[in-house]
Design a protein around this motif. Sequence first.
Motif, mmCIF file in Angstrom:
data_model
loop_
_atom_site.group_PDB
_atom_site.id
_atom_site.type_symbol
_atom_site.label_atom_id
_atom_site.label_comp_id
_atom_site.label_asym_id
_atom_site.label_seq_id
_atom_site.Cartn_x
_atom_site.Cartn_y
_atom_site.Cartn_z
ATOM 1 N N UNK A 2 -13.390 -6.160 -1.523
ATOM 2 C CA UNK A 2 -12.565 -6.755 -2.565
ATOM 3 C C UNK A 2 -11.284 -5.969 -2.835
ATOM 4 N N UNK A 3 -11.156 -4.795 -2.256
ATOM 5 C CA UNK A 3 -9.946 -4.009 -2.461
ATOM 6 C C UNK A 3 -8.742 -4.779 -1.925
ATOM 7 N N UNK A 4 -7.596 -4.616 -2.608
ATOM 8 C CA UNK A 4 -6.407 -5.276 -2.076
ATOM 9 C C UNK A 4 -5.991 -4.569 -0.785
ATOM 10 N N UNK A 5 -5.136 -5.203 -0.029
ATOM 11 C CA UNK A 5 -4.763 -4.682 1.278
ATOM 12 C C UNK A 5 -4.145 -3.289 1.198
ATOM 13 N N UNK A 6 -3.316 -3.064 0.202
ATOM 14 C CA UNK A 6 -2.681 -1.757 0.070
ATOM 15 C C UNK A 6 -3.737 -0.671 -0.151
ATOM 16 N N UNK A 7 -4.678 -0.940 -1.035
ATOM 17 C CA UNK A 7 -5.747 0.026 -1.297
ATOM 18 C C UNK A 7 -6.617 0.215 -0.059
ATOM 19 N N UNK A 8 -6.919 -0.865 0.625
ATOM 20 C CA UNK A 8 -7.739 -0.800 1.830
ATOM 21 C C UNK A 8 -7.124 0.158 2.850
#
Length: 168
Positions: A2-8
């Motif tokens: 569920x993390x956003x792409x930037x966080x991922x």
Amino acid sequence: MRANDFALFGLPPGFALDRAELEQRWKQLQRQAHPDRHAAQGAAAQRVALQWSVRINEGYQRLKDPLKRGAYWCELQGQSVEAHVNTAMPAEFLMQQMQWREALAEAAGAPDLLPLQAELDAERAQRLAALEAAIDSQRDARAAAQQVRALLFIERFEQQLHERLDRF
């Protein structure tokens, strides 16, 4: 997942990013999530790893493309680009679109379209710079969404231009 792409990818949310760093992190994440690495843990673990692999690829595709990255950032800020329903643009950009369409329609051959291609390239570069400023300097999702919509038009129009070039 569920993390956003930037966080991922461990990147700060914004427009400017180091493509080499993004690619390095993508490869690293793919190595970690590859289903073969989880073969000893059984079929369920391999399915989860495959889902992670798909998620990583989707995020990578979104972040590596400036237009998709800009639209995604807007979405994260609660500002949908809504390109399919929101076609409102400043009058000067609408006039420019009309001029481009006329130039495309009146072109008698490929040489007639070269100046139009150069103009589109310049406009794209200017709009990408404005998108970067709207996101990274101003943190203005609304202005960023407007730039994304303009860039989407330019992208679609350029496809039409290339189709026309293919006919000459």
